[in-house]
Motif scaffolding. Structure first.
Motif, PDB file in Angstrom:
ATOM      1  N   LEU A 146     -31.226  34.122  -3.557  1.00 41.36           N
ATOM      2  CA  LEU A 146     -31.631  35.345  -2.213  1.00 41.36           C
ATOM      3  C   LEU A 146     -30.643  36.980  -2.712  1.00 41.36           C
ATOM      4  CD1 LEU A 146     -33.269  33.021  -0.168  1.00 41.36           C
ATOM      5  CD2 LEU A 146     -34.430  34.822  -2.579  1.00 41.36           C
ATOM      6  N   ALA A 147     -30.088  37.889  -3.271  1.00 38.16           N
ATOM      7  CA  ALA A 147     -28.702  38.868  -2.511  1.00 38.16           C
ATOM      8  C   ALA A 147     -29.442  39.222  -1.494  1.00 38.16           C
ATOM      9  CB  ALA A 147     -28.760  38.864  -3.663  1.00 38.16           C
ATOM     10  N   LEU A 148     -29.092  39.059  -0.260  1.00 32.51           N
ATOM     11  CA  LEU A 148     -29.428  40.088   0.519  1.00 32.51           C
ATOM     12  C   LEU A 148     -28.719  41.063   1.195  1.00 32.51           C
ATOM     13  CD1 LEU A 148     -31.297  36.778   3.092  1.00 32.51           C
ATOM     14  CD2 LEU A 148     -32.000  37.552   1.259  1.00 32.51           C
ATOM     15  N   SER A 149     -27.800  41.467   0.906  1.00 34.95           N
ATOM     16  CA  SER A 149     -27.387  41.917   1.622  1.00 34.95           C
ATOM     17  C   SER A 149     -26.888  43.365   1.842  1.00 34.95           C
ATOM     18  CB  SER A 149     -25.176  42.051   1.595  1.00 34.95           C
ATOM     19  OG  SER A 149     -24.753  41.143   1.846  1.00 34.95           O
ATOM     20  N   ASN A 150     -27.153  44.448   2.808  1.00 28.88           N
ATOM     21  CA  ASN A 150     -27.846  46.122   2.292  1.00 28.88           C
ATOM     22  C   ASN A 150     -26.701  46.403   2.546  1.00 28.88           C
ATOM     23  OD1 ASN A 150     -30.694  45.374   2.075  1.00 28.88           O
ATOM     24  ND2 ASN A 150     -30.529  44.245   4.137  1.00 28.88           N
ATOM     25  N   PRO A 151     -26.290  48.039   3.318  1.00 28.77           N
ATOM     26  CA  PRO A 151     -27.566  47.836   1.007  1.00 28.77           C
ATOM     27  C   PRO A 151     -26.787  48.009   0.263  1.00 28.77           C
ATOM     28  CG  PRO A 151     -25.878  50.017   1.732  1.00 28.77           C
ATOM     29  CD  PRO A 151     -25.089  48.966   2.870  1.00 28.77           C
ATOM     30  N   THR A 152     -28.426  48.914  -0.782  1.00 30.25           N
ATOM     31  CA  THR A 152     -28.034  48.020  -2.357  1.00 30.25           C
ATOM     32  C   THR A 152     -26.639  48.553  -3.214  1.00 30.25           C
ATOM     33  OG1 THR A 152     -29.773  49.377  -2.344  1.00 30.25           O
ATOM     34  CG2 THR A 152     -28.648  49.009  -4.523  1.00 30.25           C
ATOM     35  N   SER A 153     -26.061  48.795  -2.286  1.00 34.12           N
ATOM     36  CA  SER A 153     -24.598  48.604  -2.752  1.00 34.12           C
ATOM     37  C   SER A 153     -23.765  47.466  -2.244  1.00 34.12           C
ATOM     38  CB  SER A 153     -23.936  49.966  -2.362  1.00 34.12           C
ATOM     39  OG  SER A 153     -23.304  50.214  -1.078  1.00 34.12           O
ATOM     40  N   GLN A 154     -24.161  47.050  -1.811  1.00 36.05           N
ATOM     41  CA  GLN A 154     -23.512  45.352  -1.352  1.00 36.05           C
ATOM     42  C   GLN A 154     -24.209  44.390  -1.499  1.00 36.05           C
ATOM     43  OE1 GLN A 154     -21.519  48.361  -0.521  1.00 36.05           O
ATOM     44  NE2 GLN A 154     -19.951  46.497   0.959  1.00 36.05           N
ATOM     45  N   SER A 155     -25.277  44.724  -2.300  1.00 33.45           N
ATOM     46  CA  SER A 155     -26.188  43.403  -2.936  1.00 33.45           C
ATOM     47  C   SER A 155     -25.339  42.499  -3.716  1.00 33.45           C
ATOM     48  CB  SER A 155     -27.294  44.075  -3.022  1.00 33.45           C
ATOM     49  OG  SER A 155     -28.156  43.235  -4.223  1.00 33.45           O
ATOM     50  N   GLU A 156     -25.518  41.198  -3.375  1.00 41.23           N
ATOM     51  CA  GLU A 156     -24.756  40.236  -4.184  1.00 41.23           C
ATOM     52  C   GLU A 156     -25.273  39.936  -6.171  1.00 41.23           C
ATOM     53  OE1 GLU A 156     -24.231  38.979  -0.550  1.00 41.23           O
ATOM     54  OE2 GLU A 156     -26.156  39.471  -1.516  1.00 41.23           O
ATOM     55  N   CYS A 157     -26.116  41.049  -5.774  1.00 39.34           N
ATOM     56  CA  CYS A 157     -26.249  40.659  -8.149  1.00 39.34           C
ATOM     57  C   CYS A 157     -27.362  42.104  -7.399  1.00 39.34           C
ATOM     58  CB  CYS A 157     -26.574  39.871  -8.602  1.00 39.34           C
ATOM     59  SG  CYS A 157     -27.871  38.552  -7.817  1.00 39.34           S
ATOM     60  N   THR A 158     -28.081  42.706  -8.611  1.00 37.75           N
ATOM     61  CA  THR A 158     -29.304  42.964  -9.306  1.00 37.75           C
ATOM     62  C   THR A 158     -29.991  42.865  -9.274  1.00 37.75           C
ATOM     63  OG1 THR A 158     -28.473  44.334 -10.726  1.00 37.75           O
ATOM     64  CG2 THR A 158     -27.226  45.557  -9.126  1.00 37.75           C
ATOM     65  N   ALA A 159     -31.148  42.484  -9.078  1.00 36.44           N
ATOM     66  CA  ALA A 159     -32.177  42.539  -9.490  1.00 36.44           C
ATOM     67  C   ALA A 159     -32.298  42.310 -11.537  1.00 36.44           C
ATOM     68  CB  ALA A 159     -33.657  42.947  -9.666  1.00 36.44           C
ATOM     69  N   GLU A 160     -31.820  43.186 -12.092  1.00 36.13           N
ATOM     70  CA  GLU A 160     -31.681  43.274 -13.335  1.00 36.13           C
ATOM     71  C   GLU A 160     -31.069  42.299 -14.020  1.00 36.13           C
ATOM     72  OE1 GLU A 160     -31.255  46.107 -16.978  1.00 36.13           O
ATOM     73  OE2 GLU A 160     -30.616  46.805 -15.485  1.00 36.13           O
ATOM     74  N   GLU A 161     -29.919  41.839 -13.133  1.00 34.06           N
ATOM     75  CA  GLU A 161     -28.482  41.268 -13.294  1.00 34.06           C
ATOM     76  C   GLU A 161     -29.291  39.428 -13.115  1.00 34.06           C
ATOM     77  OE1 GLU A 161     -24.881  43.671 -12.491  1.00 34.06           O
ATOM     78  OE2 GLU A 161     -25.737  42.001 -10.715  1.00 34.06           O
ATOM     79  N   ALA A 162     -29.499  39.289 -12.457  1.00 36.59           N
ATOM     80  CA  ALA A 162     -30.267  37.906 -12.092  1.00 36.59           C
ATOM     81  C   ALA A 162     -31.257  37.322 -12.892  1.00 36.59           C
ATOM     82  CB  ALA A 162     -30.517  38.087 -10.317  1.00 36.59           C
ATOM     83  N   TYR A 163     -32.020  38.414 -13.601  1.00 37.42           N
ATOM     84  CA  TYR A 163     -33.061  37.975 -14.436  1.00 37.42           C
ATOM     85  C   TYR A 163     -32.500  38.187 -15.827  1.00 37.42           C
ATOM     86  CZ  TYR A 163     -36.628  38.467 -10.612  1.00 37.42           C
ATOM     87  OH  TYR A 163     -37.606  39.330 -10.068  1.00 37.42           O
ATOM     88  N   THR A 164     -31.640  39.237 -16.105  1.00 41.63           N
ATOM     89  CA  THR A 164     -31.525  38.966 -17.564  1.00 41.63           C
ATOM     90  C   THR A 164     -30.343  38.070 -17.616  1.00 41.63           C
ATOM     91  OG1 THR A 164     -31.002  41.158 -17.666  1.00 41.63           O
ATOM     92  CG2 THR A 164     -29.405  40.006 -18.865  1.00 41.63           C
ATOM     93  N   TRP A 165     -29.539  37.502 -16.900  1.00 43.77           N
ATOM     94  CA  TRP A 165     -28.787  36.380 -16.747  1.00 43.77           C
ATOM     95  C   TRP A 165     -29.011  34.945 -16.432  1.00 43.77           C
ATOM     96  CZ3 TRP A 165     -24.424  38.751 -13.034  1.00 43.77           C
ATOM     97  CH2 TRP A 165     -23.853  39.923 -13.248  1.00 43.77           C
TER      98      TRP A 165
END
Length: 381
Positions: free
Chosen positions: A330-349
């Motif tokens: 759960l990468a909860l930090s807002n806004p998008t630029s502060q998110s701990e990782c992206t959805a693509e990174e989480a699924y790919t890695w």
């Protein structure tokens, strides 16, 4: 919204999924950053430090009298963007739009308020378009007296049942304000309590996909501020309730990492009071990756509330995937630029095995011929 409020809410309610990212995160963060240069007129009520002693009079100047809910900020910790001073007004305005669009509260019954006590953001202080007080933040007794006058005036003007939502106050004020006024006013802190409720619901739902009960998880947080400790405490309370064990025991399944590393008992002397319940017996660990890999922790759930982008690195996500068939990230930090990782990174890695949700929305991700649609755990908080 300014020209035809009825049409604005009709459009928002009929297209809520598409427009929420515009009304609130992530666009609201950019709006706050640029608030001085795009300002055309006040959408909420500003209460300045210079109006101390006259706050009741200022409240009575607001044209609507039948107010039911107030969202108030002092702009010191706007999303993950830091101190934006009185430009943080975009947050109460955007949040109250959601009260109407999602909760059905009349717009006329909603009052956005920004308390302007200055800002420590030098860039804003040097900006000719900054609309707030050009001074460093008031603190200590001066700040406390202003907030006390505000809280008294709100109840005096709108009655005992007025709901006051504290929004985006810095840690050192947020916990104190909630503790001080929770027994005398109808209040809640969105960052401590609201976020926690939504995230707990997300974790419970995800646990079903993982084939686990809440008590089977070990949680690791990156970030130990209002959101992190608030979520952690509610999860511990729910685990305690389900297992019928003391909350002191269920807290031991939850670990937090702050800017100085893993919160452990040897750090107790230097910890803020709201971090003390999470100081477990363990040797010091400096890096998040080491905490993820540590045999005694091995989290099944990784939660980011740090406000620092890209801190869930490839190595961290891969370690979570090594330890768990379906890691919950759960990468909860807002806004998008502060998110701990992206959805693509989480699924790919994680090779498509992660269950992922974020604070700001991400588009669907294609991986190995499959489409992954991530959740937005903090959608309304």
């Amino acid at each position: 919204m300014e020209r035809n409020e009825r049409l604005f809410y009709k459009l928002l309610i009929d297209n809520v999924e598409e427009l929420l990212p515009v009304v609130y995160t992530p666009v609201v963060g950019e709006a706050c950053q640029k608030y001085g240069s795009i300002f055309r007129g006040p959408q909420g009520l500003y209460i300045s430090l210079k109006e101390k002693g006259r706050i009741l009079e200022v409240l009575r100047n607001w044209p609507e009298k039948a107010i039911q809910v107030i969202v108030v900020t002092d702009g010191e910790r706007i999303l993950g963007l830091g101190d934006l001073g009185c430009q943080g007004m975009g947050i109460p305005v955007g949040k109250l739009s959601l009260y109407t669009a999602l909760g059905g509260v009349r717009p006329s019954a909603c009052l956005p308020i920004t308390i302007d006590v200055g800002t420590n953001n030098k860039k804003l202080l040097d900006d000719e378009f900054y609309i707030g007080l050009k001074q460093n933040r008031a603190t200590g007794q001066e700040y406390a007296e202003l907030l006390e006058e505000f809280m008294t005036a709100v109840k005096q003007n709108y009655g005992e049942k007025i709901l006051i939502q504290f929004e985006d106050f810095a840690n050192h004020n947020a916990f104190d304000l909630l503790a001080k006024y929770r027994t005398t006013h109808l209040v809640f802190n969105d960052d401590i309590q609201g976020t926690a409720a939504v995230v707990l619901a997300g974790v419970v739902s995800a646990s079903k996909l993982m084939g686990k009960d809440l008590a089977d998880h070990t949680f690791l947080f990156l970030g130990a501020g209002e959101a992190g400790t608030g979520i952690a405490e509610l999860i511990a309370l729910e685990m305690s309730k389900r297992a019928k064990t003391p909350v002191e025991e269920t807290r031991k399944k939850i670990w937090l990492v702050d800017s100085k590393g893993l919160i452990v008992s040897s750090r107790k002397e230097s910890l803020q009071h709201f971090k003390l319940p999470w100081a477990h017996e363990h040797e010091p660990v400096r890096e998040l990756l080491d905490a993820v890999k540590w045999q005694e922790i091995k989290p099944s759930v990784l939660i980011g509330t740090s406000g620092v982008g890209r801190t869930f690195t490839k190595e961290v996500v891969e370690a979570m995937a090594t330890n768990n068939e379906k890691p919950l990230i759960l990468a909860l930090s807002n806004p998008t630029s502060q998110s701990e990782c992206t959805a693509e990174e989480a699924y790919t890695w994680s090779e498509g095995r992660a269950i992922f949700a974020s604070g700001s929305p991400f588009p669907p991700v294609e991986y190995n011929g499959k489409t992954y649609v991530s959740g937005q755990v903090q959608l309304y908080t």
